[in-house]
Write an enzyme that holds these catalytic residues in place. Sequence first.
Site, PDB file in Angstrom:
ATOM      1  N   HIS A  24      -1.496   9.694  -8.778  1.00  0.00           N
ATOM      2  CA  HIS A  24      -0.327   9.303  -7.868  1.00  0.00           C
ATOM      3  C   HIS A  24       0.644   8.665  -9.092  1.00  0.00           C
ATOM      4  CE1 HIS A  24       1.750   6.229  -5.281  1.00  0.00           C
ATOM      5  NE2 HIS A  24       1.580   6.906  -4.468  1.00  0.00           N
ATOM      6  N   ASP A  81      -9.015   5.089  -9.073  1.00  0.00           N
ATOM      7  CA  ASP A  81      -7.951   4.918  -8.054  1.00  0.00           C
ATOM      8  C   ASP A  81      -8.370   5.245  -6.835  1.00  0.00           C
ATOM      9  OD1 ASP A  81      -5.901   4.929  -6.291  1.00  0.00           O
ATOM     10  OD2 ASP A  81      -4.622   5.927  -7.460  1.00  0.00           O
ATOM     11  N   GLN A 140      -7.092   6.338  -1.745  1.00  0.00           N
ATOM     12  CA  GLN A 140      -7.218   7.361  -0.947  1.00  0.00           C
ATOM     13  C   GLN A 140      -8.846   7.369  -0.410  1.00  0.00           C
ATOM     14  OE1 GLN A 140      -5.046   8.987   1.046  1.00  0.00           O
ATOM     15  NE2 GLN A 140      -3.177   8.249   0.040  1.00  0.00           N
ATOM     16  N   LYS A 178      -3.849   1.338   3.695  1.00  0.00           N
ATOM     17  CA  LYS A 178      -4.181   2.870   3.956  1.00  0.00           C
ATOM     18  C   LYS A 178      -5.482   2.504   4.973  1.00  0.00           C
ATOM     19  CE  LYS A 178      -1.968   4.640   0.026  1.00  0.00           C
ATOM     20  NZ  LYS A 178      -0.802   5.476   0.593  1.00  0.00           N
ATOM     21  N   CYS A 221       4.667  11.301  -4.530  1.00  0.00           N
ATOM     22  CA  CYS A 221       4.575  10.608  -5.750  1.00  0.00           C
ATOM     23  C   CYS A 221       3.447  11.236  -6.518  1.00  0.00           C
ATOM     24  CB  CYS A 221       4.178   9.161  -5.552  1.00  0.00           C
ATOM     25  SG  CYS A 221       5.296   7.986  -4.428  1.00  0.00           S
TER      26      CYS A 221
END
Length: 407
Positions: free
Chosen positions: A124, A201, A204, A227, A365
Amino acid sequence: NGSYDVGRVREDFPILGMQIHGKPLVYLDNAASAQKPKAVLNRLTQAYTSEYANVHRGLHYLANAATEGYEGAREKVAGFLNAGRSDEIVFTRGATEAINLVAQTFGRERIGPGDEIVLSIMEHHANIVPWHFLRERQGAVIKWAPVDEDGNFLIDEFEKLLTDRTKMVAITQMSNVLGTVVPVKEVVRIAHARGIPVLVDGAQSSVHLDVDVRDIDCDFYVITGHKLYGPTGIGALYGKHEHLSAMPPFNGGGEMIREVHRDYVTYGEPPHRFEAGTPPIVQAIGLGAAIDYINSIGKSRIRSHENSLLAYAQDRLREINSLRIIGTAAEKGAIVSFEMKSAHAHDFATVIDRAGIAVRAGTHCAMPLLERFGVTATCRASFALYNTHDEVDVLARALAKAQEFFA
Ligand code: PMP
């Protein structure tokens, strides 16, 4: 999982009862942001109604209540990620700010001209642009770990990119476009064997997978609250204590200092060193409530429900003429990106909105990834714990109808 009562779960989310253009809302834009359960909404109201003041410096009842709520949320995040200590959790505005924090403190100190940063092609922009800053400002070099045509992460190709100039690996645990799950524990093992630190990261993946930062052994891990069925404006950085305690501060201001004088300043200990100014107090408390909510249902039950939705969605969408799914990795979360030959992704998203369906269309993104697949945009349906198989049918029917219309 037979015991998963999705109807019961849906009752926890007031917004899911909405009608959009006269049709029941079918919310499939969860990878962008998830909806909020009553448990979170009520916790926010309660915090503002009866526990609200500024944190840390107060000597009065409400300041203590707010501080307890805020620091209690830190404990919950630490538990959620299985961090060993809660002072390894820094609250940030989101995943983006957490990655910028690492790049601008840890990264800027260690990365100079010609030093290499290895990212995956699936990142991203939040895990690209902060490293581009180091390329632009420090002369660092960015290298890109590839994926194959199906979107599988190629661990051997990744390993070949590491050199004695590699100073940082920053990699997603789950692609927000393809759903590909990256074997981050393996990535960390390979990088650590060469003394290279790794940022993961988890924006998600933390929603869908069990996360254990000590098992992964990553140096940094970032999450974002909105999220995770929590509020916007709150995220967290996990950092190993040995790193956080050696890192220079990020933003300057109140709360992050020990002493401020006319000719010098000394800084506080982590995590406060990295939390300048009044923090997002109530948002953090809300994130804590979201974590409690997720735990009350159970990640493994959520995951098996979502996996079943993913398999069903892929089957149904494959039946549609000239629809191409982009990203069919062996390890994949509940995200389906696709391209339709007959019209632009934006046109499809706009048309199915009339049927009450919310999907995302565009570059998500992740422009380097779309370039890799030779597309300028995709449509993306992303699933959450409250989505149903019926909603997949509604999506498939609406797409088939739109397809006929555009063809
Ligand atoms: N990384 C990934 C993989 C994401 O999907 C996102 C959000 N789309 C981010 C980072 C950034 O999160 P935020 O915008 O909440 O900071």
